[in-house]
Design a protein around this motif. Structure first.
Motif, PDB file in Angstrom:
ATOM      1  N   LYS A  65       0.808  -1.219   0.000  1.00 32.93           N
ATOM      2  CA  LYS A  65       0.000   0.000   0.000  1.00 32.93           C
ATOM      3  C   LYS A  65       0.841   1.268   0.000  1.00 32.93           C
ATOM      4  O   LYS A  65       0.334   2.345  -0.303  1.00 32.93           O
ATOM      5  N   LYS A  66       2.125   1.149   0.359  1.00 34.05           N
ATOM      6  CA  LYS A  66       3.037   2.289   0.332  1.00 34.05           C
ATOM      7  C   LYS A  66       4.460   1.758   0.166  1.00 34.05           C
ATOM      8  O   LYS A  66       4.664   0.565   0.016  1.00 34.05           O
ATOM      9  N   GLU A  67       5.429   2.637   0.209  1.00 36.72           N
ATOM     10  CA  GLU A  67       6.832   2.254   0.052  1.00 36.72           C
ATOM     11  C   GLU A  67       7.373   1.586   1.309  1.00 36.72           C
ATOM     12  O   GLU A  67       6.907   1.840   2.410  1.00 36.72           O
ATOM     13  N   GLY A  68       8.400   0.771   1.138  1.00 37.56           N
ATOM     14  CA  GLY A  68       9.188   0.257   2.252  1.00 37.56           C
ATOM     15  C   GLY A  68       8.777  -1.095   2.791  1.00 37.56           C
ATOM     16  O   GLY A  68       7.664  -1.568   2.575  1.00 37.56           O
ATOM     17  N   LEU A  69       9.691  -1.699   3.526  1.00 39.56           N
ATOM     18  CA  LEU A  69       9.463  -3.019   4.102  1.00 39.56           C
ATOM     19  C   LEU A  69       8.425  -3.008   5.213  1.00 39.56           C
ATOM     20  O   LEU A  69       7.842  -4.036   5.532  1.00 39.56           O
ATOM     21  N   ASP A  70       8.192  -1.837   5.813  1.00 34.01           N
ATOM     22  CA  ASP A  70       7.189  -1.727   6.871  1.00 34.01           C
ATOM     23  C   ASP A  70       5.790  -1.454   6.331  1.00 34.01           C
ATOM     24  O   ASP A  70       4.838  -1.318   7.097  1.00 34.01           O
ATOM     25  N   ALA A  71       5.652  -1.381   5.022  1.00 34.12           N
ATOM     26  CA  ALA A  71       4.349  -1.125   4.399  1.00 34.12           C
ATOM     27  C   ALA A  71       3.426  -2.322   4.600  1.00 34.12           C
ATOM     28  O   ALA A  71       3.879  -3.470   4.695  1.00 34.12           O
ATOM     29  N   GLU A  72       2.136  -2.043   4.632  1.00 35.72           N
ATOM     30  CA  GLU A  72       1.131  -3.100   4.681  1.00 35.72           C
ATOM     31  C   GLU A  72       1.008  -3.731   3.295  1.00 35.72           C
ATOM     32  O   GLU A  72       1.094  -3.047   2.276  1.00 35.72           O
ATOM     33  N   ILE A  73       0.792  -5.024   3.276  1.00 35.11           N
ATOM     34  CA  ILE A  73       0.565  -5.735   2.025  1.00 35.11           C
ATOM     35  C   ILE A  73      -0.733  -5.240   1.399  1.00 35.11           C
ATOM     36  O   ILE A  73      -1.723  -5.030   2.089  1.00 35.11           O
ATOM     37  N   ASP A  74      -0.712  -5.045   0.091  1.00 36.60           N
ATOM     38  CA  ASP A  74      -1.934  -4.729  -0.647  1.00 36.60           C
ATOM     39  C   ASP A  74      -2.486  -6.067  -1.146  1.00 36.60           C
ATOM     40  O   ASP A  74      -1.768  -6.807  -1.818  1.00 36.60           O
ATOM     41  N   PRO A  75      -3.735  -6.402  -0.818  1.00 33.13           N
ATOM     42  CA  PRO A  75      -4.263  -7.693  -1.245  1.00 33.13           C
ATOM     43  C   PRO A  75      -4.434  -7.826  -2.753  1.00 33.13           C
ATOM     44  O   PRO A  75      -4.569  -8.924  -3.271  1.00 33.13           O
ATOM     45  N   ARG A  76      -4.403  -6.697  -3.464  1.00 35.72           N
ATOM     46  CA  ARG A  76      -4.504  -6.736  -4.923  1.00 35.72           C
ATOM     47  C   ARG A  76      -3.096  -6.802  -5.503  1.00 35.72           C
ATOM     48  O   ARG A  76      -2.169  -6.215  -4.968  1.00 35.72           O
ATOM     49  N   PHE A  77      -2.954  -7.494  -6.610  1.00 32.48           N
ATOM     50  CA  PHE A  77      -1.654  -7.557  -7.266  1.00 32.48           C
ATOM     51  C   PHE A  77      -1.557  -6.506  -8.359  1.00 32.48           C
ATOM     52  O   PHE A  77      -0.788  -5.554  -8.252  1.00 32.48           O
ATOM     53  N   GLY A  78      -2.345  -6.637  -9.399  1.00 36.30           N
ATOM     54  CA  GLY A  78      -2.261  -5.725 -10.542  1.00 36.30           C
ATOM     55  C   GLY A  78      -2.578  -4.290 -10.192  1.00 36.30           C
ATOM     56  O   GLY A  78      -2.009  -3.363 -10.752  1.00 36.30           O
ATOM     57  N   ARG A  79      -3.453  -4.093  -9.245  1.00 41.89           N
ATOM     58  CA  ARG A  79      -3.863  -2.743  -8.862  1.00 41.89           C
ATOM     59  C   ARG A  79      -3.279  -2.318  -7.513  1.00 41.89           C
ATOM     60  O   ARG A  79      -3.793  -1.407  -6.867  1.00 41.89           O
ATOM     61  N   ALA A  80      -2.206  -2.951  -7.111  1.00 41.26           N
ATOM     62  CA  ALA A  80      -1.501  -2.516  -5.903  1.00 41.26           C
ATOM     63  C   ALA A  80      -0.876  -1.147  -6.176  1.00 41.26           C
ATOM     64  O   ALA A  80      -0.438  -0.866  -7.295  1.00 41.26           O
ATOM     65  N   LYS A  81      -0.840  -0.301  -5.173  1.00 38.11           N
ATOM     66  CA  LYS A  81      -0.242   1.023  -5.360  1.00 38.11           C
ATOM     67  C   LYS A  81       1.276   0.937  -5.509  1.00 38.11           C
ATOM     68  O   LYS A  81       1.884   1.727  -6.217  1.00 38.11           O
ATOM     69  N   TRP A  82       1.883  -0.026  -4.824  1.00 40.14           N
ATOM     70  CA  TRP A  82       3.345  -0.182  -4.860  1.00 40.14           C
ATOM     71  C   TRP A  82       3.708  -1.651  -5.028  1.00 40.14           C
ATOM     72  O   TRP A  82       2.995  -2.527  -4.549  1.00 40.14           O
ATOM     73  N   ILE A  83       4.812  -1.887  -5.663  1.00 41.16           N
ATOM     74  CA  ILE A  83       5.445  -3.195  -5.700  1.00 41.16           C
ATOM     75  C   ILE A  83       6.816  -3.005  -5.040  1.00 41.16           C
ATOM     76  O   ILE A  83       7.620  -2.179  -5.486  1.00 41.16           O
ATOM     77  N   ILE A  84       7.029  -3.736  -3.965  1.00 40.78           N
ATOM     78  CA  ILE A  84       8.297  -3.671  -3.248  1.00 40.78           C
ATOM     79  C   ILE A  84       9.107  -4.896  -3.644  1.00 40.78           C
ATOM     80  O   ILE A  84       8.631  -6.022  -3.510  1.00 40.78           O
ATOM     81  N   ILE A  85      10.307  -4.672  -4.139  1.00 38.20           N
ATOM     82  CA  ILE A  85      11.180  -5.779  -4.523  1.00 38.20           C
ATOM     83  C   ILE A  85      12.326  -5.846  -3.525  1.00 38.20           C
ATOM     84  O   ILE A  85      13.052  -4.868  -3.316  1.00 38.20           O
ATOM     85  N   TYR A  86      12.446  -7.023  -2.901  1.00 36.11           N
ATOM     86  CA  TYR A  86      13.508  -7.267  -1.930  1.00 36.11           C
ATOM     87  C   TYR A  86      14.440  -8.325  -2.497  1.00 36.11           C
ATOM     88  O   TYR A  86      13.999  -9.409  -2.879  1.00 36.11           O
ATOM     89  N   ASP A  87      15.729  -7.998  -2.560  1.00 33.75           N
ATOM     90  CA  ASP A  87      16.748  -8.941  -3.020  1.00 33.75           C
ATOM     91  C   ASP A  87      17.373  -9.566  -1.785  1.00 33.75           C
ATOM     92  O   ASP A  87      18.081  -8.887  -1.035  1.00 33.75           O
ATOM     93  N   ASP A  88      17.113 -10.847  -1.543  1.00 31.31           N
ATOM     94  CA  ASP A  88      17.602 -11.457  -0.307  1.00 31.31           C
ATOM     95  C   ASP A  88      19.098 -11.772  -0.341  1.00 31.31           C
ATOM     96  O   ASP A  88      19.658 -12.136   0.680  1.00 31.31           O
ATOM     97  N   VAL A  89      19.734 -11.588  -1.479  1.00 27.84           N
ATOM     98  CA  VAL A  89      21.190 -11.760  -1.551  1.00 27.84           C
ATOM     99  C   VAL A  89      21.892 -10.447  -1.222  1.00 27.84           C
ATOM    100  O   VAL A  89      22.719 -10.375  -0.320  1.00 27.84           O
ATOM    101  N   SER A  90      21.539  -9.385  -1.937  1.00 28.56           N
ATOM    102  CA  SER A  90      22.189  -8.084  -1.723  1.00 28.56           C
ATOM    103  C   SER A  90      21.536  -7.282  -0.601  1.00 28.56           C
ATOM    104  O   SER A  90      22.082  -6.293  -0.153  1.00 28.56           O
ATOM    105  N   LYS A  91      20.340  -7.688  -0.188  1.00 26.67           N
ATOM    106  CA  LYS A  91      19.531  -6.991   0.836  1.00 26.67           C
ATOM    107  C   LYS A  91      19.032  -5.631   0.346  1.00 26.67           C
ATOM    108  O   LYS A  91      18.574  -4.815   1.124  1.00 26.67           O
ATOM    109  N   GLU A  92      19.097  -5.398  -0.960  1.00 30.32           N
ATOM    110  CA  GLU A  92      18.612  -4.141  -1.533  1.00 30.32           C
ATOM    111  C   GLU A  92      17.099  -4.170  -1.680  1.00 30.32           C
ATOM    112  O   GLU A  92      16.502  -5.227  -1.876  1.00 30.32           O
TER     113      GLU A  92
END
Length: 119
Positions: free
Chosen positions: A8-35
């Motif tokens: 629903k917003k930026e960052g790892l502390d954001a609440e999950i948006d139950p919608r995928f295609g119409r989510a306001k944000w997509i947060i990408i976490y790289d578990d190798v680089s931690k970026e």
């Protein structure tokens, strides 16, 4: 491994948006680089149609191998599946909680779309 989470917003502390295609944000976490990459999904959020497909294509282009979201429609699911991206369903909680639960094996893989299109 890159993990995409609908939010629903930026960052790892954001609440999950139950919608995928119409989510306001997509947060990408790289578990190798931690970026973390915060992607504003407003263009797809406001799309008249094809939001799920376009968001799925975005996730694939970004090299993600996993998606965590509340629901996946059939068209988005098919795009992800063809690209080898696994989907996991989680409707509530924070992005970081979902990522940690995935890494601990607490999330079940989505084997098919769980909602009809245009959800």
């Amino acid at each position: 491994m890159k993990i995409a989470v609908s939010a629903k917003k930026e960052g790892l502390d954001a609440e999950i948006d139950p919608r995928f295609g119409r989510a306001k944000w997509i947060i990408i976490y790289d578990d190798v680089s931690k970026e973390i990459e915060n992607i504003d999904n407003t263009l797809n959020f406001n799309a008249a149609q094809g939001a799920g497909i376009k968001t799925a294509e975005l996730v694939v282009r970004k090299g993600c191998s996993v998606v965590i979201t509340g629901h996946l429609g059939p068209k988005a699911f098919n795009v992800l599946a063809k690209a080898g991206v696994k989907g996991y369903l989680r409707e509530h909680g924070k992005v970081i909680e979902a990522v940690l639960d995935l890494k601990e094996g607490k999330l079940n893989e989505c084997k098919q779309a769980d909602v009809e299109g245009h959800w």
